[in-house]
Enzyme design. Sequence first.
Site, PDB file in Angstrom:
ATOM      1  N   LEU A  41       0.804 -22.118  -4.602  1.00 11.78           N
ATOM      2  CA  LEU A  41       0.679 -20.899  -3.785  1.00 11.78           C
ATOM      3  C   LEU A  41       0.862 -19.626  -4.618  1.00 11.78           C
ATOM      4  O   LEU A  41       1.211 -18.578  -4.077  1.00 11.78           O
ATOM      5  CB  LEU A  41       1.645 -20.914  -2.585  1.00 11.78           C
ATOM      6  N   SER A  44      -2.284 -17.793  -3.295  1.00  9.55           N
ATOM      7  CA  SER A  44      -2.829 -18.163  -1.978  1.00  9.55           C
ATOM      8  C   SER A  44      -1.699 -18.286  -0.979  1.00  9.55           C
ATOM      9  O   SER A  44      -0.526 -18.162  -1.328  1.00  9.55           O
ATOM     10  CB  SER A  44      -3.584 -19.496  -2.082  1.00  9.55           C
ATOM     11  N   ALA A  89      -7.327 -25.982  -9.100  1.00 10.18           N
ATOM     12  CA  ALA A  89      -6.166 -25.114  -9.365  1.00 10.18           C
ATOM     13  C   ALA A  89      -6.316 -24.446 -10.721  1.00 10.18           C
ATOM     14  O   ALA A  89      -6.731 -25.070 -11.696  1.00 10.18           O
ATOM     15  CB  ALA A  89      -4.879 -25.927  -9.324  1.00 10.18           C
ATOM     16  N   LEU A  91      -5.955 -20.276 -12.942  1.00 10.46           N
ATOM     17  CA  LEU A  91      -6.044 -18.811 -12.921  1.00 10.46           C
ATOM     18  C   LEU A  91      -7.470 -18.427 -13.276  1.00 10.46           C
ATOM     19  O   LEU A  91      -8.118 -19.102 -14.079  1.00 10.46           O
ATOM     20  CB  LEU A  91      -5.053 -18.220 -13.929  1.00 10.46           C
ATOM     21  N   LYS A  92      -7.954 -17.300 -12.724  1.00 12.27           N
ATOM     22  CA  LYS A  92      -9.399 -17.073 -12.802  1.00 12.27           C
ATOM     23  C   LYS A  92      -9.833 -15.635 -13.105  1.00 12.27           C
ATOM     24  O   LYS A  92     -11.015 -15.321 -13.000  1.00 12.27           O
ATOM     25  CB  LYS A  92     -10.043 -17.506 -11.490  1.00 12.27           C
ATOM     26  N   SER A 132     -17.134 -23.073 -14.855  1.00 11.70           N
ATOM     27  CA  SER A 132     -17.705 -21.762 -14.551  1.00 11.70           C
ATOM     28  C   SER A 132     -18.887 -21.471 -15.460  1.00 11.70           C
ATOM     29  O   SER A 132     -18.908 -21.894 -16.635  1.00 11.70           O
ATOM     30  CB  SER A 132     -16.622 -20.703 -14.774  1.00 11.70           C
ATOM     31  N   TYR A 156     -10.137 -16.749 -20.527  1.00 17.55           N
ATOM     32  CA  TYR A 156     -10.405 -17.539 -19.314  1.00 17.55           C
ATOM     33  C   TYR A 156     -11.548 -18.526 -19.554  1.00 17.55           C
ATOM     34  O   TYR A 156     -11.428 -19.729 -19.284  1.00 17.55           O
ATOM     35  CB  TYR A 156     -10.737 -16.602 -18.137  1.00 17.55           C
ATOM     36  N   LYS A 160     -11.700 -22.815 -19.686  1.00 14.20           N
ATOM     37  CA  LYS A 160     -12.614 -23.681 -18.914  1.00 14.20           C
ATOM     38  C   LYS A 160     -13.350 -24.621 -19.860  1.00 14.20           C
ATOM     39  O   LYS A 160     -13.498 -25.811 -19.597  1.00 14.20           O
ATOM     40  CB  LYS A 160     -13.612 -22.830 -18.120  1.00 14.20           C
ATOM     41  N   LEU A 207     -16.970  -8.136  -7.070  1.00  5.11           N
ATOM     42  CA  LEU A 207     -17.819  -7.219  -6.305  1.00  5.11           C
ATOM     43  C   LEU A 207     -17.710  -7.420  -4.790  1.00  5.11           C
ATOM     44  O   LEU A 207     -17.491  -6.452  -4.048  1.00  5.11           O
ATOM     45  CB  LEU A 207     -19.281  -7.410  -6.760  1.00  5.11           C
TER      46      LEU A 207
HETATM   47  P1  NAD Z   1      -8.034 -19.062  -6.028  1.00  3.94           P
HETATM   48  O1  NAD Z   1      -7.076 -18.312  -6.861  1.00  3.94           O
HETATM   49  O2  NAD Z   1      -8.281 -18.603  -4.645  1.00  3.94           O
HETATM   50  O3  NAD Z   1      -7.605 -20.612  -5.980  1.00  3.94           O
HETATM   51  C1  NAD Z   1      -6.913 -21.236  -7.039  1.00  3.94           C
HETATM   52  C2  NAD Z   1      -5.688 -21.919  -6.440  1.00  3.94           C
HETATM   53  O4  NAD Z   1      -4.950 -22.563  -7.488  1.00  3.94           O
HETATM   54  C3  NAD Z   1      -4.739 -20.935  -5.751  1.00  3.94           C
HETATM   55  O5  NAD Z   1      -4.479 -21.396  -4.445  1.00  3.94           O
HETATM   56  C4  NAD Z   1      -3.466 -20.971  -6.612  1.00  3.94           C
HETATM   57  O6  NAD Z   1      -2.312 -20.760  -5.860  1.00  3.94           O
HETATM   58  C5  NAD Z   1      -3.567 -22.363  -7.217  1.00  3.94           C
HETATM   59  N1  NAD Z   1      -2.831 -22.509  -8.486  1.00  3.94           N
HETATM   60  C6  NAD Z   1      -2.854 -21.678  -9.564  1.00  3.94           C
HETATM   61  N2  NAD Z   1      -2.066 -22.154 -10.531  1.00  3.94           N
HETATM   62  C7  NAD Z   1      -1.547 -23.314 -10.085  1.00  3.94           C
HETATM   63  C8  NAD Z   1      -0.645 -24.284 -10.630  1.00  3.94           C
HETATM   64  N3  NAD Z   1      -0.118 -24.132 -11.853  1.00  3.94           N
HETATM   65  N4  NAD Z   1      -0.331 -25.358  -9.884  1.00  3.94           N
HETATM   66  C9  NAD Z   1      -0.843 -25.519  -8.637  1.00  3.94           C
HETATM   67  N5  NAD Z   1      -1.697 -24.632  -8.068  1.00  3.94           N
HETATM   68  C10 NAD Z   1      -2.039 -23.557  -8.777  1.00  3.94           C
HETATM   69  O7  NAD Z   1      -9.406 -19.144  -6.849  1.00  3.94           O
HETATM   70  P2  NAD Z   1     -10.832 -19.697  -6.411  1.00  3.94           P
HETATM   71  O8  NAD Z   1     -11.798 -18.566  -6.446  1.00  3.94           O
HETATM   72  O9  NAD Z   1     -10.716 -20.525  -5.179  1.00  3.94           O
HETATM   73  O10 NAD Z   1     -11.151 -20.605  -7.670  1.00  3.94           O
HETATM   74  C11 NAD Z   1     -10.932 -22.005  -7.665  1.00  3.94           C
HETATM   75  C12 NAD Z   1     -11.386 -22.556  -9.014  1.00  3.94           C
HETATM   76  O11 NAD Z   1     -12.759 -22.238  -9.229  1.00  3.94           O
HETATM   77  C13 NAD Z   1     -10.619 -21.973 -10.209  1.00  3.94           C
HETATM   78  O12 NAD Z   1     -10.366 -23.009 -11.132  1.00  3.94           O
HETATM   79  C14 NAD Z   1     -11.591 -20.966 -10.789  1.00  3.94           C
HETATM   80  O13 NAD Z   1     -11.403 -20.790 -12.177  1.00  3.94           O
HETATM   81  C15 NAD Z   1     -12.936 -21.624 -10.499  1.00  3.94           C
HETATM   82  N6  NAD Z   1     -14.048 -20.642 -10.440  1.00  3.94           N
HETATM   83  C16 NAD Z   1     -13.982 -19.612  -9.549  1.00  3.94           C
HETATM   84  C17 NAD Z   1     -15.030 -18.673  -9.525  1.00  3.94           C
HETATM   85  C18 NAD Z   1     -14.988 -17.488  -8.573  1.00  3.94           C
HETATM   86  O14 NAD Z   1     -15.758 -16.546  -8.787  1.00  3.94           O
HETATM   87  N7  NAD Z   1     -14.151 -17.507  -7.531  1.00  3.94           N
HETATM   88  C19 NAD Z   1     -16.123 -18.816 -10.377  1.00  3.94           C
HETATM   89  C20 NAD Z   1     -16.160 -19.895 -11.253  1.00  3.94           C
HETATM   90  C21 NAD Z   1     -15.106 -20.820 -11.263  1.00  3.94           C
HETATM   91  N1  UFG Z   2     -19.164  -5.019 -10.182  1.00  2.00           N
HETATM   92  C1  UFG Z   2     -19.217  -3.676  -9.892  1.00  2.00           C
HETATM   93  N2  UFG Z   2     -18.156  -3.110  -9.271  1.00  2.00           N
HETATM   94  C2  UFG Z   2     -17.041  -3.814  -8.925  1.00  2.00           C
HETATM   95  C3  UFG Z   2     -16.990  -5.182  -9.221  1.00  2.00           C
HETATM   96  C4  UFG Z   2     -18.064  -5.753  -9.861  1.00  2.00           C
HETATM   97  O1  UFG Z   2     -20.208  -3.006 -10.192  1.00  2.00           O
HETATM   98  O2  UFG Z   2     -16.102  -3.223  -8.365  1.00  2.00           O
HETATM   99  C5  UFG Z   2     -20.318  -5.654 -10.829  1.00  2.00           C
HETATM  100  C6  UFG Z   2     -20.006  -6.258 -12.186  1.00  2.00           C
HETATM  101  O3  UFG Z   2     -20.083  -5.290 -13.203  1.00  2.00           O
HETATM  102  C7  UFG Z   2     -21.065  -7.361 -12.278  1.00  2.00           C
HETATM  103  C8  UFG Z   2     -21.234  -7.808 -10.816  1.00  2.00           C
HETATM  104  O4  UFG Z   2     -20.728  -6.736 -10.023  1.00  2.00           O
HETATM  105  O5  UFG Z   2     -22.279  -6.819 -12.711  1.00  2.00           O
HETATM  106  C9  UFG Z   2     -20.458  -9.071 -10.488  1.00  2.00           C
HETATM  107  O6  UFG Z   2     -19.110  -8.905 -10.896  1.00  2.00           O
HETATM  108  P1  UFG Z   2     -17.936  -9.874 -10.387  1.00  2.00           P
HETATM  109  O7  UFG Z   2     -16.668  -9.354 -10.946  1.00  2.00           O
HETATM  110  O8  UFG Z   2     -18.034 -10.067  -8.920  1.00  2.00           O
HETATM  111  O9  UFG Z   2     -18.346 -11.286 -11.049  1.00  2.00           O
HETATM  112  P2  UFG Z   2     -18.521 -11.719 -12.570  1.00  2.00           P
HETATM  113  O10 UFG Z   2     -19.931 -12.187 -12.741  1.00  2.00           O
HETATM  114  O11 UFG Z   2     -18.026 -10.679 -13.500  1.00  2.00           O
HETATM  115  O12 UFG Z   2     -17.519 -12.965 -12.691  1.00  2.00           O
HETATM  116  C10 UFG Z   2     -17.373 -13.964 -11.669  1.00  2.00           C
HETATM  117  C11 UFG Z   2     -15.950 -14.508 -11.699  1.00  2.00           C
HETATM  118  C12 UFG Z   2     -15.715 -15.262 -12.987  1.00  2.00           C
HETATM  119  C13 UFG Z   2     -16.764 -16.324 -13.140  1.00  2.00           C
HETATM  120  C14 UFG Z   2     -18.157 -15.746 -13.069  1.00  2.00           C
HETATM  121  C15 UFG Z   2     -19.132 -16.894 -13.072  1.00  2.00           C
HETATM  122  O13 UFG Z   2     -15.012 -13.450 -11.602  1.00  2.00           O
HETATM  123  O14 UFG Z   2     -14.439 -15.881 -12.929  1.00  2.00           O
HETATM  124  O15 UFG Z   2     -18.311 -14.998 -11.851  1.00  2.00           O
HETATM  125  O16 UFG Z   2     -20.419 -16.479 -12.923  1.00  2.00           O
HETATM  126  F1  UFG Z   2     -16.605 -16.934 -14.348  1.00  2.00           F
END
Ligand code: NAD
Ligand code: UFG
Length: 350
Positions: A41, A44, A89, A91-92, A132, A156, A160, A207
């Site tokens: 958590l 979350s 699970a 950090l992202k 990712s 990050y 991955k 975004l």
């Molecule tokens: P999120 O932060 O909402 O979910 C991640 C969850 O992992 C959270 O509930 C957090 O509390 C939990 N967590 C973190 N560290 C932990 C630990 N040490 N032990 C147990 N739980 C832990 O993020 P999300 O957007 O749901 O992303 C889920 C996964 O997808 C992540 O691995 C992220 O890197 C990957 N991912 C996300 C995106 C995106 O844009 N959201 C894109 C590509 C990949």
């Molecule tokens: N953007 C803006 N203003 C904002 C936020 C974002 O203009 O306030 C733009 C960014 O510059 C980019 C686009 O919107 O051009 C998307 O940006 P995001 O931050 O939404 O997404 P990213 O593509 O940078 O990254 C996301 C996740 C990463 C993941 C990646 C995978 O944050 O963890 O997608 O494609 F790895």
Amino acid sequence: MKLSANLAPRLLLTGGAGYIGSHTAVTLLEAGCEVTVIDNLSNSSAKSLEAVQKITGRKVSFHQVDLRDTALVEAVLRDEHIDAVVHLAGLKAVGESCEHPLRYYDVNVVGSLHLLQAMKAANVRKLVFSSSATVYGDPKFLPYTEAHPTHPTSPYGQTKRQIEVMLQDLSDSQAGWHFSVLRYFNPVGAHPSGQLGEDPRGIPNNLMPYLAQVAVGKRASLTIHGDDYDTADGTGVRDYLHVCDLADGHWAALQHLIDRASPEFSRCDYFNLGSGVGHSVKDMLHAFERACGKPLPVRVGPRRPGDLPAFWADANHARNELQWQPVRDLDNMCSSTWQWQQAHPNGFND
Ligand code: NAD
Ligand code: UFG
């Protein structure tokens, strides 16, 4: 999506209380799976799992456990008779990973190592991993295929990729391990019930949640991070996909994995999960304005350090192998986000 014959696996979702994890839990429960969640958590709220149970009418077994606690994770795997793990699970946040790289290596890489050690001890050998598109780095060609070279440009992204390498090495070392690495593009949107969605802490980095908070009046205006890129309208282009489509992708990958698993061999498959279509920041802004029915205040700022101009997926491998493809369009991504944001301006605290 239909359940394959005689398949009702018992699944462990790490990070299942998070944004993608909670939507994935809904899909898996609706497909008939038993779902156990471990989450510390840190990013979350357990309220997301209450929403999951309300939506599905099914029980989720929740353990507030840190991924790095090998003994506790092993106990959960054994006590819940887990067949396969969906590992979300971690950090992202790209920017935060540049400021605190060791934190990212600890939670993501060390955490995954501990999870795999617990799985080995409990003899659970199937895992779907949340990777990712960020592992590809600077595009040598577009769309990215799974064969595109991997050169992540942030700590990050490095974490991955290192987890991917760890999975590959483990599957090469011994028969019986089965891994599916899902390289997500840009997940957005919310569950159609309006009860589940993205609930970022503090100022959103991404975004879509930022746009949603501008629309609901929590933020003054959207800053477009650069409009001088070599793209059609000058703003950054990404491959956005609906989080419910992404959730379906996990179920497709799990079925593929479980159907083909054998103690005789190992596998580690890689799949891009994206729509295959690029949309600019301005495309997203206009789609969100259609969804909320009003113009949104915008200013143009400088480019965000580390941002790539444009990338999107070649998702044919997932379509051919997993029979998976996204079905929800940009308007659905925006309208579902808006529905969630309006009902929950303060996320799960409402
Ligand atoms: P999120 O932060 O909402 O979910 C991640 C969850 O992992 C959270 O509930 C957090 O509390 C939990 N967590 C973190 N560290 C932990 C630990 N040490 N032990 C147990 N739980 C832990 O993020 P999300 O957007 O749901 O992303 C889920 C996964 O997808 C992540 O691995 C992220 O890197 C990957 N991912 C996300 C995106 C995106 O844009 N959201 C894109 C590509 C990949
Ligand atoms: N953007 C803006 N203003 C904002 C936020 C974002 O203009 O306030 C733009 C960014 O510059 C980019 C686009 O919107 O051009 C998307 O940006 P995001 O931050 O939404 O997404 P990213 O593509 O940078 O990254 C996301 C996740 C990463 C993941 C990646 C995978 O944050 O963890 O997608 O494609 F790895």
